[in-house]
Design an enzyme around this catalytic site. Sequence first.
Site, PDB file in Angstrom:
ATOM      1  N   GLU A 252      52.818  50.882  52.654  1.00 56.48           N
ATOM      2  CA  GLU A 252      52.454  51.673  53.830  1.00 56.48           C
ATOM      3  C   GLU A 252      51.840  53.018  53.424  1.00 56.48           C
ATOM      4  O   GLU A 252      52.389  53.730  52.574  1.00 56.48           O
ATOM      5  CB  GLU A 252      53.708  51.901  54.675  1.00 56.48           C
TER       6      GLU A 252
ATOM      7  N   LYS B 255      50.128  50.442  63.383  1.00 55.52           N
ATOM      8  CA  LYS B 255      51.583  50.366  63.513  1.00 55.52           C
ATOM      9  C   LYS B 255      51.973  50.587  64.964  1.00 55.52           C
ATOM     10  O   LYS B 255      51.536  51.548  65.601  1.00 55.52           O
ATOM     11  CB  LYS B 255      52.241  51.412  62.612  1.00 55.52           C
TER      12      LYS B 255
ATOM     13  N   CYS C 273      56.213  48.089  58.449  1.00 59.57           N
ATOM     14  CA  CYS C 273      57.560  48.633  58.256  1.00 59.57           C
ATOM     15  C   CYS C 273      58.442  48.502  59.499  1.00 59.57           C
ATOM     16  O   CYS C 273      58.990  47.445  59.772  1.00 59.57           O
ATOM     17  CB  CYS C 273      57.460  50.088  57.786  1.00 59.57           C
TER      18      CYS C 273
ATOM     19  N   SER D 106      77.680  74.524  32.381  1.00 59.51           N
ATOM     20  CA  SER D 106      78.864  75.375  32.468  1.00 59.51           C
ATOM     21  C   SER D 106      80.089  74.807  31.781  1.00 59.51           C
ATOM     22  O   SER D 106      81.084  75.513  31.601  1.00 59.51           O
ATOM     23  CB  SER D 106      79.202  75.606  33.946  1.00 59.51           C
TER      24      SER D 106
END
Length: 525
Positions: free
Chosen positions: A43, A112, A148, A292
């Site tokens: 896409e 789409k 999609c 650390s």
Amino acid sequence: MTDKLTIAMAQINPTVGDIGGNVARILAARDRSVGADLVVYSELVLSGYPPEDLVLKPFFQDRIEAAANQLAAATGDGGAAMLVGAPWRHEGGLYNAVLLLDGGAVAAVRFKRNLPNYSVFDEKRIFDDGPMPGPVNFRDVRIGVPVCEDIWSPEVAECLVENGAEILIVVNGSPFESDKVDVRLQHAVQRVTETGLPLLYVNQVGGQDELVFDGGSFALNANCRLAARQPAFTEDILMTQWRRDGNNGWVCAVTDRAAHPEGLGASYQAMVLGLADYVNKNGFPGVILGLSGGIDSALSAAVAVDALGPDRVRCVMMPSPYTSQDSLDDARECAQLLGVRLDDVRIEPAIDAFNEMLAPMFGDRPPDTTEENIQARSRGVTLMAISNKLGHMVLTTGNKSEMSVGYATLYGDMCGGFSVLKDVYKCDVFKLSHWRNRSLPERGLGPAGRVIPERIITKPPSAELRPDQTDQDSLPPYDELDDILSCLIEDEMGLAAICQRGHDQQTVQRVWRMLDRAEYKRRQA
């Protein structure tokens, strides 16, 4: 009538805005797809996904159109056609489109229909809804090309089959989430079951800012059986062979079916890919982070080494008067196990300078979190100075639990260009650390075996900003905190429902208040 098709699934890694680079990747994938009739991409591959407001700029739309015509012209060589996702102008509208490029021209365009507008998606604001689509005719084969979200409900696929579609080819930009693989497959199986058509699903892969796309593209036959699947978290070209089986329609021959990583392994690989692409796509030579001796920075360093290699990761130990010897030793051992450079920059001179500078204003007020935050901000200034001088991006090391409730210092440990653990709760930090000590991720650039000292994982977490400090002085136990936060953030549950899980009402209300009050920190960071 065409009875055979070779369709290449081009799972590639585009970059938002890099139209020229995306064109080059698209053409390179086509060149690799020797013998294909059709190459299918993801896409909006031409613009990169998600393009956000960039796609609204007229100059960008002009360049997209020119690039699409360039790609179309390439198909004039008589080779493979291409299905390419691109933003597309049409009759005054702007659409999330799929272009069929064949025979030297833009042969067909489909838009789409269902635009997502939730979570990380914002498509309704920038694109117009497309009409219900019909199939495209490709060499006498009627192919439906939903995009999609179009297959997350039945209407578009139903319209396509009613209009004669023989195969569904879905182009996707579906980002990684835990258990998302099963969700995608369930939707695909539902559409195949409803339509009786085989389905090919091509997904984007790669990191784009805060999103990671995991690929894992696949093909299902009309009997819902898996015929093909590409590997996750990497670019890949997979050739699929299709034949018309009389009245039974089109069938995809079974080919490679890569296993998809699950659980902690999938989450770790998503972090590695997300960091690698963020650093590389933005042109940083590497990263720098404060090591650390605690678990968050150790896991962040491990991910960085797996993403970039040890030569591109620099660590800095910045001890204060409250830093324990165990932390100093653990940081050194972790750096040695990872094979990274560790510099030592003591921040006590900076702390003393700030205390002296501010003493006239503070007067005889007793020390409190102000002095603790000065330590954290001294470290932030130190890392940013090294970043400015050397060019490496500062990697933030805070986890989702602490960032959610504001257990972090603005302009201190929150400073940096990218946070590897931004969506990882503290309990999962421990689990991922154990996982990494047992496993080397695929394509990881770090060493195999143990990379995080066991004491870092087992000792009580502490910011070490005052004597004998632990995180649990200020926060509920992490297993309790993480469950409450997950209920509030991911599940959007109310107070009563969370308490029914066994949590104390006062604790839930306290965490809720902390979450809300810390929003200003997250906005600025």
